[in-house]
Write an enzyme that holds these catalytic residues in place. Structure first.
Site, PDB file in Angstrom:
ATOM      1  N   HIS A   1       0.814  -1.218   0.000  1.00  0.00           N
ATOM      2  CA  HIS A   1       0.000   0.000   0.000  1.00  0.00           C
ATOM      3  C   HIS A   1       0.853   1.277   0.000  1.00  0.00           C
ATOM      4  O   HIS A   1       1.607   1.526   0.946  1.00  0.00           O
ATOM      5  CB  HIS A   1      -0.904   0.028   1.237  1.00  0.00           C
TER       6      HIS A   1
ATOM      7  N   SER B   1       1.673  -0.305  -5.506  1.00  0.00           N
ATOM      8  CA  SER B   1       0.775  -0.593  -4.388  1.00  0.00           C
ATOM      9  C   SER B   1       0.278  -2.021  -4.540  1.00  0.00           C
ATOM     10  O   SER B   1       0.298  -2.581  -5.635  1.00  0.00           O
ATOM     11  CB  SER B   1      -0.396   0.371  -4.368  1.00  0.00           C
TER      12      SER B   1
ATOM     13  N   SER C   1      -5.774   1.646  -2.229  1.00  0.00           N
ATOM     14  CA  SER C   1      -5.121   2.045  -0.978  1.00  0.00           C
ATOM     15  C   SER C   1      -4.085   3.166  -1.112  1.00  0.00           C
ATOM     16  O   SER C   1      -3.603   3.679  -0.116  1.00  0.00           O
ATOM     17  CB  SER C   1      -4.446   0.819  -0.344  1.00  0.00           C
TER      18      SER C   1
ATOM     19  N   ASP D   1       3.304  -7.539   0.149  1.00  0.00           N
ATOM     20  CA  ASP D   1       2.163  -7.467   1.069  1.00  0.00           C
ATOM     21  C   ASP D   1       0.993  -8.167   0.398  1.00  0.00           C
ATOM     22  O   ASP D   1       0.374  -7.615  -0.501  1.00  0.00           O
ATOM     23  CB  ASP D   1       1.826  -6.000   1.369  1.00  0.00           C
TER      24      ASP D   1
ATOM     25  N   GLU E   1       4.487  -9.166   4.399  1.00  0.00           N
ATOM     26  CA  GLU E   1       3.868  -8.324   5.419  1.00  0.00           C
ATOM     27  C   GLU E   1       2.663  -8.947   6.120  1.00  0.00           C
ATOM     28  O   GLU E   1       2.476  -8.753   7.308  1.00  0.00           O
ATOM     29  CB  GLU E   1       3.434  -7.011   4.731  1.00  0.00           C
TER      30      GLU E   1
ATOM     31  N   ASN F   1       4.825 -10.950   9.164  1.00  0.00           N
ATOM     32  CA  ASN F   1       3.545 -10.892   9.879  1.00  0.00           C
ATOM     33  C   ASN F   1       3.638 -11.520  11.259  1.00  0.00           C
ATOM     34  O   ASN F   1       3.055 -11.020  12.206  1.00  0.00           O
ATOM     35  CB  ASN F   1       2.454 -11.589   9.063  1.00  0.00           C
TER      36      ASN F   1
ATOM     37  N   LYS G   1       4.548  -7.293  14.919  1.00  0.00           N
ATOM     38  CA  LYS G   1       3.721  -6.985  13.746  1.00  0.00           C
ATOM     39  C   LYS G   1       2.280  -7.425  14.026  1.00  0.00           C
ATOM     40  O   LYS G   1       1.419  -6.613  14.305  1.00  0.00           O
ATOM     41  CB  LYS G   1       4.304  -7.647  12.490  1.00  0.00           C
TER      42      LYS G   1
ATOM     43  N   ASP H   1      -0.006  -4.263  14.692  1.00  0.00           N
ATOM     44  CA  ASP H   1      -0.623  -3.716  13.480  1.00  0.00           C
ATOM     45  C   ASP H   1      -2.011  -4.333  13.267  1.00  0.00           C
ATOM     46  O   ASP H   1      -3.033  -3.619  13.184  1.00  0.00           O
ATOM     47  CB  ASP H   1       0.363  -4.016  12.342  1.00  0.00           C
ATOM     48  N   ASN H   2      -2.068  -5.669  13.208  1.00  0.00           N
ATOM     49  CA  ASN H   2      -3.334  -6.330  12.920  1.00  0.00           C
ATOM     50  C   ASN H   2      -4.376  -5.986  13.992  1.00  0.00           C
ATOM     51  O   ASN H   2      -5.562  -5.842  13.694  1.00  0.00           O
ATOM     52  CB  ASN H   2      -3.150  -7.851  12.860  1.00  0.00           C
TER      53      ASN H   2
ATOM     54  N   CYS I   1      -6.005  -1.981  13.465  1.00  0.00           N
ATOM     55  CA  CYS I   1      -7.422  -2.056  13.059  1.00  0.00           C
ATOM     56  C   CYS I   1      -8.329  -1.410  14.101  1.00  0.00           C
ATOM     57  O   CYS I   1      -9.389  -0.874  13.772  1.00  0.00           O
ATOM     58  CB  CYS I   1      -7.840  -3.510  12.836  1.00  0.00           C
TER      59      CYS I   1
ATOM     60  N   HIS J   1      -7.463  -9.072   3.687  1.00  0.00           N
ATOM     61  CA  HIS J   1      -6.593  -8.619   2.590  1.00  0.00           C
ATOM     62  C   HIS J   1      -7.270  -8.606   1.222  1.00  0.00           C
ATOM     63  O   HIS J   1      -7.091  -7.684   0.445  1.00  0.00           O
ATOM     64  CB  HIS J   1      -5.313  -9.454   2.531  1.00  0.00           C
TER      65      HIS J   1
ATOM     66  N   HIS K   1      -3.672   2.257   8.903  1.00  0.00           N
ATOM     67  CA  HIS K   1      -3.267   2.395  10.303  1.00  0.00           C
ATOM     68  C   HIS K   1      -2.413   3.645  10.510  1.00  0.00           C
ATOM     69  O   HIS K   1      -1.713   4.084   9.612  1.00  0.00           O
ATOM     70  CB  HIS K   1      -2.413   1.201  10.739  1.00  0.00           C
TER      71      HIS K   1
ATOM     72  N   SER L   1       5.684  -2.453  12.376  1.00  0.00           N
ATOM     73  CA  SER L   1       5.628  -3.415  11.260  1.00  0.00           C
ATOM     74  C   SER L   1       6.804  -3.216  10.323  1.00  0.00           C
ATOM     75  O   SER L   1       7.486  -4.160   9.922  1.00  0.00           O
ATOM     76  CB  SER L   1       4.342  -3.214  10.446  1.00  0.00           C
TER      77      SER L   1
ATOM     78  N   GLN M   1      10.109  -5.145   8.691  1.00  0.00           N
ATOM     79  CA  GLN M   1      10.361  -5.306   7.248  1.00  0.00           C
ATOM     80  C   GLN M   1      11.817  -4.967   6.900  1.00  0.00           C
ATOM     81  O   GLN M   1      12.466  -5.690   6.155  1.00  0.00           O
ATOM     82  CB  GLN M   1       9.427  -4.397   6.431  1.00  0.00           C
TER      83      GLN M   1
END
Ligand code: NAI
Length: 463
Positions: free
Chosen positions: A53, A76, A81, A128, A189, A214, A219, A223-224, A228, A334, A384, A392, A396
């Site tokens: 993204h 992307s 996104s 990703d 990701e 992930n 991560k 992040d998840n 969210c 996703h 996010h 995250s 990476q």
């Protein structure tokens, strides 16, 4: 020579740069890596294709990779996104980027193809959802003679990727095979991309090492979940301006994304119900205070439906036909196949604004569909916040560093970063929010069987 980028409007670069500068103040992990590795240029010689993204946060990631010596080209991983000002800022800084919010599926694969076009060829992938990896591996299989793979594309998605593969094969015979051989590894990701990698490895179709970013704790458990928690309701509000408090919202799936999503809706005052297939996650949902139900039993009474499963056909056409008038339907997983959007194509669609459609059911009831079923936090809002993406993306960068400097030590397969690096990522984010860490005495550390500097938990610990 034509400019080596495709963005919506390059004059948005200045706005993008201002937001990028602010984001840097919220991304301490990435900035610390610039301080630590900027001078030694450990990524020098690497040519990284990014398929992720194209947001402001990703722009900070890209500039970190560049600061460490990498050559980078970017697309992307989703048609909705991109933040056009972020893409413009990156293009203006001289990094080839191919991304426009609202690009078509055909453009999606064309742009991904363009992101591979380093004069000397790419040698690393930062993925990703797995599309960049898929493109190379599928193309190489077709080149090797498995042409039946692309003879009967079923979905619009498949038609688009197969058309692009054929185009590249015609233009540059042997390109996919050569590229597959040159790729030293991939860092992935998200949950869905990681799932694809394990499938490839199981079928002996993964020719290089893959680092599963992930499943770094810093991560998926951040992040998840916390990502969210902030971005789900943000997306619903920007799309609909609907009053959340008092509404009945159903969250399908109570994994990491589901937990964050349910918390997001509950935080906004919605009455949240959850569906789950996994008894452990169902029990967690119940003990977190959510009613765990069957989708069929709440279809005609709930106001908002959100899929978070990474699975397909979760909200089906018969469900949408049974929903009450003006129910809101969206996905934060996703891919868009969580909701049977294709089955809605022959219904009456009224576009309200970009990424918001009202669709009439045979009963006369209408539903509001967000981002055509694609991940709504990035389609309807800006994804996010920077701080959580810093965690995250620090993973990476560490993964890319590992693949580039130590990749030869790995055989093909899927790996996760060691725990001391996971703890390092967390550590780099403490100061920004004023967290003070207790130091264990030597005796205390020995008593619980760890070193005073960590790692603090055994591999099997689940957080
Ligand atoms: P997860 O595996 O932790 O959770 C998914 C849950 O859905 C599981 O507990 C599973 O039992 C449940 N599930 C599967 N099929 C179901 C069904 N038919 N009905 C009800 N529940 C079902 O995965 P995670 O990490 O939560 O990721 C979910 C999706 O979100 C993935 O596609 C991932 O790539 C994506 N993702 C999206 C983000 C975003 O910003 N939009 C951020 C991170 C991940």
């Amino acid at each position: 020579m034509a400019a080596d980028y495709i963005v919506k409007d390059i004059s948005l670069a200045e706005f993008g740069r201002k937001e990028l500068n602010i984001a840097e103040t919220e991304m301490p992990g990435l900035m610390a890596l610039r301080d630590e590795f900027g001078a030694s240029q450990p990524l020098k010689g690497s040519r990284i294709v990014g398929s992720l993204h194209m947001t402001i946060q990703t722009a900070v990631l890209i500039e970190t990779l560049v600061a460490l010596g990498a050559d980078v080209r970017w697309a992307s991983c989703n048609i909705f996104s991109t933040q056009d000002h972020a893409a413009a800022a990156i293009a203006e800084a001289g990094v080839p980027v191919f991304a426009i919010k609202g690009q078509t599926l055909v453009e999606h694969w064309d742009y991904l193809d363009k992101s591979f076009m380093f004069p000397e060829g790419a040698n690393l992938i930062l993925d990703d959802g797995g599309d960049a990896t898929l493109y190379v591996l599928l193309g190489a299989r077709v080149e090797a003679g498995e042409t039946d793979l692309i003879e009967v594309p079923t979905s619009e998605e498949e038609q688009a990727i197969f058309a692009q593969i054929k185009k590249r094969m015609a233009e540059t015979p042997g390109w996919f095979t050569k590229t597959r051989e040159a790729i030293l590894g991939v860092s992935e990701e998200t949950t869905t991309g990681v799932h694809r990698l394990y499938e490839l490895a199981k079928n002996n179709q993964l020719p290089f090492p893959a680092i599963n970013v992930n499943d770094s704790v810093t991560k998926s458990k951040f992040d998840n979940k916390y990502g969210c928690k902030e971005s789900l309701v943000d997306g619903i509000r920007r799309a609909t301006d609907t009053m959340m408090a008092g509404k009945v919202a159903v969250v399908c799936g109570y994994g990491d994304v589901g937990k964050g999503s349910a918390a997001s809706l509950a935080g906004a005052g919605a009455r949240v119900k959850v569906t789950e297939a996994d008894p452990i996650c169902a029990l967690q949902a119940a003990m977190d205070g959510f009613e765990v139900v069957l989708l069929e039993d709440v279809i005609d009474s709930a106001d908002v439906f959100i899929t978070t499963t990474g699975n397909k056909d979760v909200i089906r056409i018969e469900h949408m036909r049974g929903m009450k008038n003006m129910a809101i339907v969206g996905n934060i997983g996703h891919f868009d196949n969580e909701i049977q959007v294709a089955a809605l194509k022959n219904h009456k669609w009224t576009n309200i604004k970009d990424q918001v459609d009202m669709i009439e059911m045979p009963s006369g009831n209408k539903i509001i569909l967000l981002s055509e079923g694609r991940l709504l936090n990035l389609g309807n809002a800006t994804g996010h916040p920077s701080f959580v993406m810093s965690a995250s993306f620090t993973n990476q960068v560490l993964a890319q560093l590992e693949l580039w400097t130590n990749g030869a030590a790995y055989s093909p397969g899927v790996f996760i970063l060691p725990k001391h690096l996971d703890e390092k990522v967390a550590r780099l984010h403490l100061g920004r929010i004023g967290v003070k860490l207790t130091e264990l005495s030597a005796e205390q550390a020995a008593y619980i069987g760890v070193k005073p500097e960590g790692p603090f938990k055994p591999e099997h610990y689940r957080y």
